[in-house]
Scaffold this motif. Sequence first.
Motif, PDB file in Angstrom:
ATOM      1  N   ARG A  51      12.484  29.328  42.741  1.00 17.81           N
ATOM      2  CA  ARG A  51      11.942  27.856  42.546  1.00 17.81           C
ATOM      3  C   ARG A  51      11.097  27.970  41.612  1.00 17.81           C
ATOM      4  O   ARG A  51      10.353  28.861  40.935  1.00 17.81           O
ATOM      5  CB  ARG A  51      11.362  27.429  43.886  1.00 17.81           C
ATOM      6  N   SER A  52      11.008  26.677  41.023  1.00 21.74           N
ATOM      7  CA  SER A  52      10.142  26.373  39.826  1.00 21.74           C
ATOM      8  C   SER A  52       9.463  24.959  40.126  1.00 21.74           C
ATOM      9  O   SER A  52       8.398  24.780  40.211  1.00 21.74           O
ATOM     10  CB  SER A  52      10.953  26.500  38.558  1.00 21.74           C
ATOM     11  N   CYS A  53      10.313  24.008  39.673  1.00 21.73           N
ATOM     12  CA  CYS A  53       9.906  22.568  39.601  1.00 21.73           C
ATOM     13  C   CYS A  53       9.666  22.002  40.875  1.00 21.73           C
ATOM     14  O   CYS A  53       8.421  21.099  40.931  1.00 21.73           O
ATOM     15  CB  CYS A  53      10.727  21.760  38.676  1.00 21.73           C
ATOM     16  N   ALA A  54      10.158  22.352  41.708  1.00 18.33           N
ATOM     17  CA  ALA A  54      10.150  21.768  43.215  1.00 18.33           C
ATOM     18  C   ALA A  54      10.539  20.363  43.146  1.00 18.33           C
ATOM     19  O   ALA A  54      10.138  19.617  44.170  1.00 18.33           O
ATOM     20  CB  ALA A  54       8.754  21.971  43.808  1.00 18.33           C
ATOM     21  N   HIS A  55      11.087  19.647  42.264  1.00 19.90           N
ATOM     22  CA  HIS A  55      11.440  18.350  42.134  1.00 19.90           C
ATOM     23  C   HIS A  55      12.758  18.069  41.702  1.00 19.90           C
ATOM     24  O   HIS A  55      13.084  17.148  41.174  1.00 19.90           O
ATOM     25  CB  HIS A  55      10.348  17.643  41.154  1.00 19.90           C
ATOM     26  N   GLY A  56      13.530  19.010  41.904  1.00 18.11           N
ATOM     27  CA  GLY A  56      14.873  18.547  41.627  1.00 18.11           C
ATOM     28  C   GLY A  56      15.626  18.741  40.174  1.00 18.11           C
ATOM     29  O   GLY A  56      16.444  18.007  39.753  1.00 18.11           O
ATOM     30  N   VAL A  57      14.807  19.205  39.251  1.00 22.73           N
ATOM     31  CA  VAL A  57      14.710  19.238  37.740  1.00 22.73           C
ATOM     32  C   VAL A  57      15.331  20.523  37.348  1.00 22.73           C
ATOM     33  O   VAL A  57      16.292  20.448  36.333  1.00 22.73           O
ATOM     34  CB  VAL A  57      13.507  18.650  37.206  1.00 22.73           C
ATOM     35  N   CYS A  58      14.799  21.556  37.632  1.00 21.15           N
ATOM     36  CA  CYS A  58      14.897  22.794  36.728  1.00 21.15           C
ATOM     37  C   CYS A  58      16.172  23.445  37.473  1.00 21.15           C
ATOM     38  O   CYS A  58      17.053  24.324  36.672  1.00 21.15           O
ATOM     39  CB  CYS A  58      13.778  23.875  37.168  1.00 21.15           C
ATOM     40  N   GLY A  59      16.663  23.345  38.521  1.00 18.38           N
ATOM     41  CA  GLY A  59      18.056  23.774  39.044  1.00 18.38           C
ATOM     42  C   GLY A  59      17.898  25.320  39.654  1.00 18.38           C
ATOM     43  O   GLY A  59      18.975  25.826  39.695  1.00 18.38           O
ATOM     44  N   SER A  60      16.562  25.850  40.084  1.00 19.01           N
ATOM     45  CA  SER A  60      16.469  27.272  40.032  1.00 19.01           C
ATOM     46  C   SER A  60      16.646  27.748  41.640  1.00 19.01           C
ATOM     47  O   SER A  60      16.961  28.792  41.744  1.00 19.01           O
ATOM     48  CB  SER A  60      15.327  27.750  39.533  1.00 19.01           C
ATOM     49  N   ASP A  61      16.569  26.642  42.654  1.00 19.02           N
ATOM     50  CA  ASP A  61      16.560  26.890  43.970  1.00 19.02           C
ATOM     51  C   ASP A  61      17.879  26.512  44.623  1.00 19.02           C
ATOM     52  O   ASP A  61      17.941  26.077  45.597  1.00 19.02           O
ATOM     53  CB  ASP A  61      15.438  26.430  44.700  1.00 19.02           C
ATOM     54  N   ALA A  62      19.244  26.745  43.751  1.00 20.64           N
ATOM     55  CA  ALA A  62      20.292  26.411  44.613  1.00 20.64           C
ATOM     56  C   ALA A  62      20.687  27.473  45.662  1.00 20.64           C
ATOM     57  O   ALA A  62      20.531  28.701  45.186  1.00 20.64           O
ATOM     58  CB  ALA A  62      21.435  26.218  43.514  1.00 20.64           C
ATOM     59  N   ALA A  72      17.057  23.655  47.639  1.00 19.98           N
ATOM     60  CA  ALA A  72      16.246  23.531  48.728  1.00 19.98           C
ATOM     61  C   ALA A  72      15.091  22.565  48.531  1.00 19.98           C
ATOM     62  O   ALA A  72      14.897  21.748  49.612  1.00 19.98           O
ATOM     63  CB  ALA A  72      15.690  25.112  48.853  1.00 19.98           C
ATOM     64  N   CYS A  73      14.981  22.319  47.185  1.00 16.09           N
ATOM     65  CA  CYS A  73      13.631  21.330  47.213  1.00 16.09           C
ATOM     66  C   CYS A  73      14.200  19.940  47.321  1.00 16.09           C
ATOM     67  O   CYS A  73      13.102  18.942  47.455  1.00 16.09           O
ATOM     68  CB  CYS A  73      13.026  21.420  45.822  1.00 16.09           C
ATOM     69  N   LYS A  74      15.478  19.528  47.356  1.00 19.06           N
ATOM     70  CA  LYS A  74      16.060  18.081  47.522  1.00 19.06           C
ATOM     71  C   LYS A  74      16.626  17.820  49.048  1.00 19.06           C
ATOM     72  O   LYS A  74      16.832  16.799  49.232  1.00 19.06           O
ATOM     73  CB  LYS A  74      17.306  18.011  46.648  1.00 19.06           C
TER      74      LYS A  74
HETATM   75  S1  FES Z   1      12.851  24.018  42.314  1.00 20.12           S
HETATM   76 FE1  FES Z   1      13.550  23.141  40.326  1.00 20.12          FE
HETATM   77  S2  FES Z   1      15.211  22.065  41.282  1.00 20.12           S
HETATM   78 FE2  FES Z   1      14.533  22.980  42.823  1.00 20.12          FE
END
Ligand code: FES
Length: 238
Positions: A51-62, A72-74
């Motif tokens: 995870r990184s941004c926690a706001h649905g922007v970086c795409g790392s927590d698929a 997961a953050c969305k």
């Molecule tokens: S943590 Fe960045 S898109 Fe979910």
Amino acid sequence: MGTLKIRRFNPEDPGKAGWASFEVPCLPTDRLLNLLTYVKGYLDGTLTFRRSCAHGVCGSDAMVINGVNRLACKVLMRDMLHKNTTVTIAPLRGLPVEKDLVVDMEPFFSAYRQIKPFLMTSGQEPTRERIQSQADRARYDDTTKCIPCACCTESCPVYWADGSYFGPDAIVNAHRFIFDSRDEGAGERMDILNGIDGVWRCRTTFNCTIACPRGIKVTQAITEVKRALLFNRKAVVR
Ligand code: FES
């Protein structure tokens, strides 16, 4: 309270791979990523996820959440727990698992790089911005929303069967430049996607469109590339 049932895998102890359940306090407005962070912080520090941004922007927590690829953050718990108090979470299918919910993204990004996801131009560098009409910009607006998270490609049964298919994400990002009036690399990208591992492997199952957390019409973008190859190559190759 809710239960997170999480697929575990530790490469140093592969014989113990399996499911583990964690009871977590949760509100309907909690995001699933917060609860994974709770598990890691308070219940089991060895749980591994990106995870990184926690706001649905970086795409790392698929990851696969109740059977569907999502970020997961969305994901809000109120949308997960209306029928059941357990949420199942597993790593993305189609990529090698490194640990718990972390997969090796290299095969995915290899396909992404091959379609050259950048503006290709010739001639002198312009002295001012490259002008584009609003209509030309609108032509590829939908595919600019991609945040290569892999939700689409890793929901595709063709990709699961044979990872040599470029997959929906690479085609979406090729679409973004093929239909950009400023770009001169459309012919090169279309030749790549006209090959044996390109767009013709798509069987229009629509899994990719359902999975996309950005709401991109992924199957439509793939179809537009197919149609450009069949009917109007001259119109997009500049
Ligand atoms: S943590 Fe960045 S898109 Fe979910």
